[in-house]
Design a protein around this motif. Structure first.
Motif, PDB file in Angstrom:
ATOM      1  N   PRO A 120      31.406  67.173  12.604  1.00  0.00           N
ATOM      2  CA  PRO A 120      30.002  66.799  12.406  1.00  0.00           C
ATOM      3  C   PRO A 120      29.634  65.624  13.319  1.00  0.00           C
ATOM      4  N   THR A 121      28.446  65.662  13.871  1.00  0.00           N
ATOM      5  CA  THR A 121      27.978  64.589  14.745  1.00  0.00           C
ATOM      6  C   THR A 121      27.965  63.273  13.979  1.00  0.00           C
ATOM      7  N   ASN A 122      28.541  62.234  14.576  1.00  0.00           N
ATOM      8  CA  ASN A 122      28.584  60.903  13.970  1.00  0.00           C
ATOM      9  C   ASN A 122      27.494  60.047  14.581  1.00  0.00           C
ATOM     10  N   LEU A 123      26.681  59.442  13.718  1.00  0.00           N
ATOM     11  CA  LEU A 123      25.593  58.562  14.141  1.00  0.00           C
ATOM     12  C   LEU A 123      25.686  57.285  13.315  1.00  0.00           C
ATOM     13  N   SER A 124      26.262  56.258  13.892  1.00  0.00           N
ATOM     14  CA  SER A 124      26.549  55.028  13.165  1.00  0.00           C
ATOM     15  C   SER A 124      25.646  53.901  13.647  1.00  0.00           C
ATOM     16  N   ILE A 125      25.117  53.134  12.704  1.00  0.00           N
ATOM     17  CA  ILE A 125      24.161  52.070  13.029  1.00  0.00           C
ATOM     18  C   ILE A 125      24.767  50.695  12.767  1.00  0.00           C
ATOM     19  N   ASN A 126      24.531  49.798  13.719  1.00  0.00           N
ATOM     20  CA  ASN A 126      24.890  48.377  13.629  1.00  0.00           C
ATOM     21  C   ASN A 126      26.322  48.146  13.193  1.00  0.00           C
ATOM     22  N   GLU A 127      26.529  47.539  12.014  1.00  0.00           N
ATOM     23  CA  GLU A 127      27.871  47.137  11.583  1.00  0.00           C
ATOM     24  C   GLU A 127      28.774  48.315  11.208  1.00  0.00           C
ATOM     25  N   ILE A 128      28.225  49.498  11.082  1.00  0.00           N
ATOM     26  CA  ILE A 128      29.054  50.681  10.842  1.00  0.00           C
ATOM     27  C   ILE A 128      29.604  51.081  12.210  1.00  0.00           C
ATOM     28  N   ALA A 129      30.892  50.840  12.400  1.00  0.00           N
ATOM     29  CA  ALA A 129      31.482  51.008  13.729  1.00  0.00           C
ATOM     30  C   ALA A 129      31.521  52.459  14.188  1.00  0.00           C
ATOM     31  N   ALA A 130      31.809  53.388  13.254  1.00  0.00           N
ATOM     32  CA  ALA A 130      31.949  54.787  13.653  1.00  0.00           C
ATOM     33  C   ALA A 130      32.013  55.680  12.421  1.00  0.00           C
ATOM     34  N   HIS A 131      31.871  56.964  12.672  1.00  0.00           N
ATOM     35  CA  HIS A 131      32.126  58.029  11.702  1.00  0.00           C
ATOM     36  C   HIS A 131      31.110  58.161  10.570  1.00  0.00           C
ATOM     37  N   TYR A 132      29.889  57.705  10.769  1.00  0.00           N
ATOM     38  CA  TYR A 132      28.841  57.966   9.779  1.00  0.00           C
ATOM     39  C   TYR A 132      28.168  59.284  10.157  1.00  0.00           C
ATOM     40  N   THR A 133      28.127  60.201   9.216  1.00  0.00           N
ATOM     41  CA  THR A 133      27.497  61.500   9.432  1.00  0.00           C
ATOM     42  C   THR A 133      26.385  61.670   8.412  1.00  0.00           C
ATOM     43  N   PRO A 134      25.146  61.914   8.857  1.00  0.00           N
ATOM     44  CA  PRO A 134      24.067  62.103   7.884  1.00  0.00           C
ATOM     45  C   PRO A 134      24.289  63.372   7.056  1.00  0.00           C
ATOM     46  N   THR A 135      23.956  63.272   5.770  1.00  0.00           N
ATOM     47  CA  THR A 135      24.061  64.420   4.869  1.00  0.00           C
ATOM     48  C   THR A 135      22.739  65.179   4.843  1.00  0.00           C
ATOM     49  N   HIS A 136      22.711  66.290   4.148  1.00  0.00           N
ATOM     50  CA  HIS A 136      21.536  67.163   4.116  1.00  0.00           C
ATOM     51  C   HIS A 136      20.285  66.471   3.581  1.00  0.00           C
ATOM     52  N   ASP A 137      20.439  65.419   2.783  1.00  0.00           N
ATOM     53  CA  ASP A 137      19.279  64.737   2.207  1.00  0.00           C
ATOM     54  C   ASP A 137      19.130  63.301   2.714  1.00  0.00           C
ATOM     55  N   ASP A 138      19.822  62.977   3.790  1.00  0.00           N
ATOM     56  CA  ASP A 138      19.805  61.627   4.363  1.00  0.00           C
ATOM     57  C   ASP A 138      18.442  61.345   4.997  1.00  0.00           C
ATOM     58  N   GLU A 139      17.864  60.225   4.638  1.00  0.00           N
ATOM     59  CA  GLU A 139      16.560  59.849   5.200  1.00  0.00           C
ATOM     60  C   GLU A 139      16.666  58.645   6.139  1.00  0.00           C
ATOM     61  N   THR A 140      17.877  58.251   6.472  1.00  0.00           N
ATOM     62  CA  THR A 140      18.088  57.122   7.368  1.00  0.00           C
ATOM     63  C   THR A 140      17.472  57.413   8.732  1.00  0.00           C
ATOM     64  N   LYS A 141      16.792  56.401   9.274  1.00  0.00           N
ATOM     65  CA  LYS A 141      16.158  56.551  10.587  1.00  0.00           C
ATOM     66  C   LYS A 141      16.920  55.736  11.627  1.00  0.00           C
ATOM     67  N   ALA A 142      16.905  56.234  12.844  1.00  0.00           N
ATOM     68  CA  ALA A 142      17.590  55.573  13.946  1.00  0.00           C
ATOM     69  C   ALA A 142      16.966  54.204  14.211  1.00  0.00           C
TER      70      ALA A 142
END
Length: 102
Positions: A51-73
């Motif tokens: 799964p594509t990893n899109l990590s923001i700021n202090e999250i160094a790596a491996h964050y993958t948005p889920t089907h209901d994730d509303e986080t914005k870049a």
């Protein structure tokens, strides 16, 4: 034969990295970005290796948005994508500063 699959996966990963840099904009939902990246991989004849990893700021790596994730870049966005052809994998990553690079 394997060598050609690895090379092709690498070429597709490179193309998708370039595509990704063009579509990523501040406040775009992470899920939308991930779906576009994974669709592009498939459009070019491969499959996502993970799964594509899109990590923001202090999250160094491996964050993958889920089907209901509303986080914005926003902030410092790290993008990690992988491509495989019949199990032969290429992986690439980059970061983009969405606060100071507009």
């Amino acid at each position: 034969m394997e060598k050609e699959k690895i090379i092709q996966a690498g070429k597709i990963a490179s193309q998708v990295r370039g595509f990704s840099k063009k579509i990523i904009k501040k406040d775009t939902p992470l899920l939308e970005i991930a779906e576009k990246i994974e669709s592009k991989i498939k459009e070019l004849g491969a499959e996502p290796a993970f799964p594509t990893n899109l990590s923001i700021n202090e999250i160094a790596a491996h964050y993958t948005p889920t089907h209901d994730d509303e986080t914005k870049a926003h902030g410092l966005l790290k993008v990690d994508l992988g491509v495989h052809i019949e199990g032969w994998t290429a992986d690439t990553a980059f970061s983009v500063d969405l606060e100071d690079n507009e």
